[in-house]
Design a protein around this motif. Structure first.
Motif, PDB file in Angstrom:
ATOM      1  N   LEU A   1      37.671  28.134  38.259  1.00 28.21           N
ATOM      2  CA  LEU A   1      38.446  29.132  38.986  1.00 28.21           C
ATOM      3  C   LEU A   1      39.884  29.092  38.491  1.00 28.21           C
ATOM      4  N   THR A   2      40.429  30.263  38.171  1.00 28.30           N
ATOM      5  CA  THR A   2      41.817  30.347  37.735  1.00 28.30           C
ATOM      6  C   THR A   2      42.507  31.464  38.515  1.00 28.30           C
ATOM      7  N   GLU A   3      43.603  31.118  39.173  1.00 29.53           N
ATOM      8  CA  GLU A   3      44.334  32.091  39.986  1.00 29.53           C
ATOM      9  C   GLU A   3      45.541  32.606  39.221  1.00 29.53           C
TER      10      GLU A   3
ATOM     11  N   GLN B   1      49.406  32.479  35.435  1.00 25.28           N
ATOM     12  CA  GLN B   1      48.513  31.493  36.036  1.00 25.28           C
ATOM     13  C   GLN B   1      49.292  30.583  36.984  1.00 25.28           C
TER      14      GLN B   1
ATOM     15  N   THR C   1      44.381  26.288  39.193  1.00 25.82           N
ATOM     16  CA  THR C   1      43.039  26.262  38.613  1.00 25.82           C
ATOM     17  C   THR C   1      42.231  25.132  39.234  1.00 25.82           C
TER      18      THR C   1
ATOM     19  N   GLY D   1      42.779  31.033  45.458  1.00 20.27           N
ATOM     20  CA  GLY D   1      43.106  32.429  45.190  1.00 20.27           C
ATOM     21  C   GLY D   1      42.249  33.368  46.025  1.00 20.27           C
ATOM     22  N   GLN D   2      41.596  34.304  45.357  1.00 14.03           N
ATOM     23  CA  GLN D   2      40.747  35.283  46.045  1.00 14.03           C
ATOM     24  C   GLN D   2      39.299  34.816  46.175  1.00 14.03           C
TER      25      GLN D   2
ATOM     26  N   SER E   1      47.281  40.052  42.597  1.00 10.99           N
ATOM     27  CA  SER E   1      46.670  38.763  42.925  1.00 10.99           C
ATOM     28  C   SER E   1      45.223  38.774  42.439  1.00 10.99           C
TER      29      SER E   1
ATOM     30  N   THR F   1      41.848  36.471  40.695  1.00 11.80           N
ATOM     31  CA  THR F   1      41.199  35.180  40.434  1.00 11.80           C
ATOM     32  C   THR F   1      40.049  35.399  39.465  1.00 11.80           C
TER      33      THR F   1
END
Length: 256
Positions: free
Chosen positions: A47-49, A55, A58, A119-120, A226, A228
């Protein structure tokens, strides 16, 4: 030649063997089969926001999933790998129950699938789910949309309404490729009908016998800056004991 054509027409449409279009539930089930292998498997989820294109966070997880013995829905055990401060923590989703286990406190607490993980991405987003088991689908119609790689695709639009309690989302709009049932896009809604997020499924690659999406881009329903990104890699078919999917087993779990 004309007689052959008339014979074929009569055979197909006059003998009770007429072709019928798949139902909305069948389309959704076919899409599920593309997203999820039908056998026990593990997969690495990264997961990377991003906020405004930059960025900000993560996390890396390993998900172990198998079909439950009853109900044909998945149960999933998720192990936190990175960052180091979270390594070894576990999440378990079995039926409508979801639990979090911290090896430091040795306590397991109930979680909400709707709660944000990073994040999302919510807790429920990282658990493997067959949507056809939890939602009733209606075919709204066919539309041309842009997919996650900005290509125009003809898609079946499905409206999904929760058929069981405690699911992650009250309703979903989903677009499935008309040519091959690949999931392309989904919009997720709260009980109030508020748009929570939009997801695009992309980068289809051969994984465990099918072309599956290896990335999901999730965009906030209120703030499109925003975003993810969920990446799926290192798919492996494996034996997953039923004991792994029991809350009481969490303190004894040891990854192999």
């Amino acid at each position: 030649m004309k007689s052959i054509v008339l014979f074929l027409f009569s055979f197909l449409f006059g003998s009770g063997m007429a072709w019928s279009a798949p139902s909305a539930d069948e389309i959704l089930a076919a899409s599920d089969a593309i997203r999820n292998p039908g056998r026990p498997f593990s997969v690495t989820v990264t997961l990377t926001e991003f906020q405004g294109g930059k960025q900000v966070d993560t996390s890396t997880l390993t998900s172990y999933s198998r079909i439950q013995q009853e109900g044909s829905q998945f149960a999933s055990l998720i192990r936190f790998v990175l960052p180091a401060r979270d390594a070894g923590k576990l999440m378990l989703k079995n039926g409508n129950d979801m639990w979090f286990y911290d090896p430091t406190s040795k306590a397991s607490v109930r979680l909400s699938p709707q709660q944000r993980l990073l994040g999302q991405a919510s807790n429920g987003d990282v658990a493997t789910v067959n949507l056809a088991k939890d939602y009733k689908a209606t075919l709204v119609g066919d539309e041309e949309i842009q997919d996650g790689e900005r290509r125009t695709r003809k898609a079946h639009k499905l409206a999904l309404v929760a058929a069981t309690p405690d699911v992650t989302y009250a309703s979903i709009e989903m677009w499935v490729a008309a040519e091959n049932n690949r999931p392309l896009k989904a919009r997720f809604f709260a009980e109030s009908s508020r748009l929570l997020k939009t997801a695009y499924y992309r980068r289809f690659q051969p994984q465990l016998g099918a072309e599956r999406p290896t990335e999901t881009v999730i965009i906030d329903g209120l703030n499109p800056q925003s975003v993810t990104l969920m990446r799926f890699s290192d798919y492996k078919a494996r034996a997953i004991p039923d004991t792994w999917m029991q809350r009481d087993f969490l303190p004894r779990f040891q990854p192999d």
